[in-house]
Design a protein around this motif. Structure first.
Motif, PDB file in Angstrom:
ATOM      1  N   LEU A   1      -8.301  -1.473   3.572  1.00 16.27           N
ATOM      2  CA  LEU A   1      -8.186  -1.454   2.113  1.00 16.27           C
ATOM      3  C   LEU A   1      -9.461  -0.898   1.481  1.00 16.27           C
TER       4      LEU A   1
ATOM      5  N   CYS B   1       0.833  -1.212   0.000  1.00 10.73           N
ATOM      6  CA  CYS B   1       0.000   0.000   0.000  1.00 10.73           C
ATOM      7  C   CYS B   1       0.864   1.259   0.000  1.00 10.73           C
TER       8      CYS B   1
ATOM      9  N   VAL C   1     -13.390  -6.716   2.190  1.00 11.44           N
ATOM     10  CA  VAL C   1     -12.702  -5.696   1.392  1.00 11.44           C
ATOM     11  C   VAL C   1     -13.485  -5.304   0.140  1.00 11.44           C
TER      12      VAL C   1
ATOM     13  N   ILE D   1      -7.889  -5.710  -4.316  1.00 18.04           N
ATOM     14  CA  ILE D   1      -6.889  -6.763  -4.140  1.00 18.04           C
ATOM     15  C   ILE D   1      -7.382  -8.054  -4.784  1.00 18.04           C
TER      16      ILE D   1
ATOM     17  N   ILE E   1      -8.590   0.495  -2.244  1.00 18.06           N
ATOM     18  CA  ILE E   1      -7.542  -0.330  -2.837  1.00 18.06           C
ATOM     19  C   ILE E   1      -8.115  -1.712  -3.114  1.00 18.06           C
TER      20      ILE E   1
END
Length: 254
Positions: free
Chosen positions: A133, A96, A162, A140, A138
């Motif tokens: 996250l 990150c 997430v 993933i 973000i």
């Protein structure tokens, strides 16, 4: 075209010496990294990919964010197998930071991580990371293989936490089998979105091949995966060349 900065994390723990994935868990990852890099940078020439390892005494940057595969290849050559298990949380947090330092802040942030050894972190810490996250937008993608049964419960809950409304994060679990690791990743949701052109038409077949393999005398690319990969990369390079020529022609006509 998605504008994206992507950090790829390979597992370089001692578990990667296992030969239950062809030719080994470690080499299977390296082959897949090349596929991921080609897909990402061909999707958008402004996309960048970085590389990290996770499995030794600490997570290490092998290559900064780049669109030069030579740098990624150099990083892969500089990596070695060491350590037991992996620190899932630590490597994600470091990734990150790498994404935060991207030059183009308009690029979406994504992490693709290979997990082929037991995760040492407890579930509560992992779920807390998932919330961070999501808060920081973000995405993933997790490639769960090797010790997939041991890690599946934690990773299932992590992805559920997430994921956003767009379902932009993915968990791909790949058990041992007759197909190569890169084949399974290539035709998965992790790279499937890249296969669509601007009109929503897939450039790749359902079997993960590019274009018409029949033109090369191949009815089924799974019959010769190495030849299929060579054809895929060759066609991608040809498409990139045509795009560059088209762009240069447009510039000259202005």
């Amino acid at each position: 075209m998605v504008l994206e900065a992507c950090m790829v994390i390979i597992d370089n723990s001692e578990y990667m010496r296992n030969g239950d994935y062809t030719p080994s868990r470690y080499q299977a990852q390296l082959d897949t990294v090349e596929i991921i890099f080609r897909r990402k940078t061909n999707e958008n020439p402004e996309n960048v990919v970085g590389l990290m390892s996770n499995g030794g005494s600490s997570s290490l940057f092998l290559s900064n964010l780049t669109n030069d595969y030579g740098q990624i290849l150099s990083g892969l050559h500089g990596s070695k197998i060491e350590g037991n298990g992996n620190d899932f949380i630590n490597c994600i947090e470091i990734a990150c930071l790498g994404l935060k330092n991207r030059l183009n802040k308009n690029q979406r942030q994504r992490i693709i991580i290979f997990i082929g050894s037991p995760i040492n972190n407890n579930e509560d810490e992992i779920l807390l990371l998932g919330r961070k996250l999501k808060k920081n937008n973000i995405s993933i993608d997790i490639i769960n293989f090797g010790e997939h049964e041991n890690n599946l419960s934690k990773l299932d809950k992590f992805i559920e936490i997430v994921n956003n409304e767009e379902k932009s994060s993915h968990l791909l679990t790949i058990p041992q089998g007759p197909y190569l690791l890169y084949e399974q990743v290539d035709k998965s949701a992790i790279l499937r979105n890249i296969d669509n052109d601007g009109n929503g038409n897939g450039n790749f077949g359902d079997n993960g091949g590019i274009g018409e393999f029949g033109d090369f005398g191949m009815d089924d690319p799974n019959m010769d995966p190495e030849l299929a990969l060579a054809i895929r990369l060759s066609l991608e390079e040809e498409n990139s060349r045509k795009e560059r020529e088209k762009s240069e022609t447009m510039d000259e006509s202005k």
